[in-house]
Write a protein that holds these residues in place. Structure first.
Motif, mmCIF file in Angstrom:
data_model
loop_
_atom_site.group_PDB
_atom_site.id
_atom_site.type_symbol
_atom_site.label_atom_id
_atom_site.label_comp_id
_atom_site.label_asym_id
_atom_site.label_seq_id
_atom_site.Cartn_x
_atom_site.Cartn_y
_atom_site.Cartn_z
ATOM 1 N N SER A 1 -2.899 -0.321 -1.381
ATOM 2 C CA SER A 1 -1.463 -0.526 -1.273
ATOM 3 C C SER A 1 -0.885 -0.786 -2.652
ATOM 4 O O SER A 1 -1.547 -1.366 -3.529
ATOM 5 C CB SER A 1 -1.172 -1.727 -0.361
ATOM 6 O OG SER A 1 0.173 -2.135 -0.494
ATOM 7 N N ARG A 2 0.362 -0.383 -2.857
ATOM 8 C CA ARG A 2 0.994 -0.656 -4.152
ATOM 9 C C ARG A 2 1.209 -2.147 -4.381
ATOM 10 O O ARG A 2 1.385 -2.590 -5.507
ATOM 11 C CB ARG A 2 2.314 0.125 -4.263
ATOM 12 C CG ARG A 2 2.115 1.516 -4.861
ATOM 13 C CD ARG A 2 3.340 2.367 -4.709
ATOM 14 N NE ARG A 2 3.382 2.990 -3.383
ATOM 15 C CZ ARG A 2 4.437 3.634 -2.915
ATOM 16 N NH1 ARG A 2 5.524 3.728 -3.648
ATOM 17 N NH2 ARG A 2 4.402 4.177 -1.716
ATOM 18 N N ASN B 1 10.379 1.520 -7.585
ATOM 19 C CA ASN B 1 11.615 1.771 -6.842
ATOM 20 C C ASN B 1 11.363 2.388 -5.468
ATOM 21 O O ASN B 1 12.146 2.206 -4.540
ATOM 22 C CB ASN B 1 12.529 2.695 -7.648
ATOM 23 C CG ASN B 1 13.007 2.043 -8.933
ATOM 24 O OD1 ASN B 1 13.070 0.827 -9.022
ATOM 25 N ND2 ASN B 1 13.320 2.865 -9.933
ATOM 26 N N ASP B 2 10.263 3.122 -5.343
ATOM 27 C CA ASP B 2 9.956 3.821 -4.092
ATOM 28 C C ASP B 2 9.056 2.938 -3.237
ATOM 29 O O ASP B 2 7.841 3.070 -3.226
ATOM 30 C CB ASP B 2 9.261 5.153 -4.400
ATOM 31 C CG ASP B 2 9.024 5.955 -3.133
ATOM 32 O OD1 ASP B 2 9.636 5.627 -2.110
ATOM 33 O OD2 ASP B 2 8.223 6.904 -3.188
ATOM 34 N N SER B 3 9.647 2.008 -2.508
ATOM 35 C CA SER B 3 8.864 1.030 -1.748
ATOM 36 C C SER B 3 8.205 1.683 -0.544
ATOM 37 O O SER B 3 8.823 2.427 0.197
ATOM 38 C CB SER B 3 9.748 -0.126 -1.289
ATOM 39 O OG SER B 3 9.032 -0.986 -0.441
ATOM 40 N N GLU B 4 6.915 1.387 -0.365
ATOM 41 C CA GLU B 4 6.179 1.893 0.791
ATOM 42 C C GLU B 4 6.143 0.874 1.923
ATOM 43 O O GLU B 4 5.596 1.122 2.990
ATOM 44 C CB GLU B 4 4.733 2.204 0.380
ATOM 45 C CG GLU B 4 3.988 0.960 -0.055
ATOM 46 C CD GLU B 4 2.560 1.266 -0.458
ATOM 47 O OE1 GLU B 4 1.849 0.308 -0.763
ATOM 48 O OE2 GLU B 4 2.172 2.434 -0.451
ATOM 49 N N ASP B 5 6.713 -0.314 1.677
ATOM 50 C CA ASP B 5 6.545 -1.405 2.620
ATOM 51 C C ASP B 5 7.867 -1.882 3.211
ATOM 52 O O ASP B 5 8.051 -3.057 3.491
ATOM 53 C CB ASP B 5 5.840 -2.583 1.933
ATOM 54 C CG ASP B 5 4.506 -2.177 1.339
ATOM 55 O OD1 ASP B 5 3.690 -1.658 2.111
ATOM 56 O OD2 ASP B 5 4.315 -2.364 0.139
ATOM 57 N N GLU B 6 8.811 -0.969 3.413
ATOM 58 C CA GLU B 6 10.120 -1.374 3.898
ATOM 59 C C GLU B 6 10.032 -2.024 5.276
ATOM 60 O O GLU B 6 10.732 -2.993 5.569
ATOM 61 C CB GLU B 6 11.054 -0.154 3.941
ATOM 62 C CG GLU B 6 11.388 0.370 2.543
ATOM 63 C CD GLU B 6 12.307 1.572 2.615
ATOM 64 O OE1 GLU B 6 12.610 1.999 3.756
ATOM 65 O OE2 GLU B 6 12.715 2.073 1.570
ATOM 66 N N GLU B 7 9.139 -1.498 6.141
ATOM 67 C CA GLU B 7 9.024 -2.062 7.476
ATOM 68 C C GLU B 7 8.462 -3.482 7.431
ATOM 69 O O GLU B 7 8.912 -4.370 8.144
ATOM 70 C CB GLU B 7 8.126 -1.171 8.336
ATOM 71 C CG GLU B 7 8.761 0.186 8.636
ATOM 72 C CD GLU B 7 7.897 1.005 9.572
ATOM 73 O OE1 GLU B 7 6.833 0.471 9.998
ATOM 74 O OE2 GLU B 7 8.258 2.135 9.877
ATOM 75 N N GLU B 8 7.457 -3.695 6.536
ATOM 76 C CA GLU B 8 6.872 -5.017 6.412
ATOM 77 C C GLU B 8 7.909 -6.005 5.882
ATOM 78 O O GLU B 8 7.969 -7.148 6.305
ATOM 79 C CB GLU B 8 5.660 -4.969 5.487
ATOM 80 C CG GLU B 8 4.497 -4.156 6.045
ATOM 81 C CD GLU B 8 3.323 -4.149 5.101
ATOM 82 O OE1 GLU B 8 3.252 -5.070 4.257
ATOM 83 O OE2 GLU B 8 2.484 -3.246 5.186
#
Length: 221
Positions: free
Chosen positions: A34-35, A58-65
């Motif tokens: 994970s980033r 800037n490109d978040s992979e964890d918006e749901e979390e």
């Protein structure tokens, strides 16, 4: 410290920050990293590399979390959950400083003359004479090879007597220029030594600060 290589790829597309960022994300995905687990990325000083790290942030992979962690008032709305820090390679930064030093007019013309002499000494006729006198073969610098200009000038010092005897007058360095060459090599030696040490497999922050302070002191003196 354990060092592992996760990816060594050939980037066939244009080396834009967007493409570099995509490749980094692909490698992280392949290894289920994970980033949020990435704290720093060390790169050279190229703008495309620095921008690629910015894009990763800037490109978040964890918006749901992040959304799940928000309370009713949205107190965490503006909180950055993770941030990857961009670290510029110290050795590359030092080499850029040395390159700027070389590009100063008074040094650029002198180094160019020394380079022409080395190029001449590397021709077959002179290489034979050099071998006959048991001298080391001259080194020609390469723009993309760190420390190569220092190595070229340092090696050329050994050819002062040879050049005086073998070269035509137009290609010779004057006595003053030979003295300048020796002073220049002495000036560059701390940067050469520092670059070698900065490429050590295990270099800790304390080692870096000690090396930086030592280099500044030597250059100041």
């Amino acid at each position: 410290m354990c060092i592992k290589t996760l990816g060594l790829i050939q980037l066939k597309a244009s080396h834009t920050s967007k493409n570099i960022c995509a490749e980094i994300k692909s490698i992280l995905t392949d290894f289920s990293i994970s980033r949020k687990q990435v704290y720093t990325i060390t790169t050279d000083n190229g703008r495309n590399m620095i921008k690629a790290v910015e894009l990763l942030n800037n490109d978040s992979e964890d918006e749901e979390e992040v959304a799940e962690d928000l309370d009713d008032d949205g107190l965490l709305k503006d909180l950055k959950i993770y941030s990857i820090r961009s670290i510029k390679c110290a050795a590359h930064t030092l080499q850029l400083a040395v390159k700027d030093f070389f590009q100063r007019h008074e040094y650029a013309s002198f180094i160019n003359k020394a380079r022409k002499i080395v190029t001449l000494l590397r021709t077959p006729a002179y290489r034979y004479l050099i071998t006959e006198e048991s001298l080391p073969q001259p080194i020609l610098d390469v723009a993309t090879r760190w420390n190569s200009t220092y190595s070229m000038l340092s090696q050329l010092k050994n050819f002062e007597d040879f050049c005086e005897r073998r070269l035509k007058c137009l290609m010779k360095l004057t006595t003053t220029e030979w003295d300048d060459l020796k002073r220049l090599v002495t000036t560059l030696e701390p940067a050469y030594t520092a670059t070698i040490k900065l490429q050590s497999v295990e270099l800790f922050m304390g080692d870096f600060y000690k090396l930086s302070a030592s280099l500044k002191g030597k250059l100041a003196s």
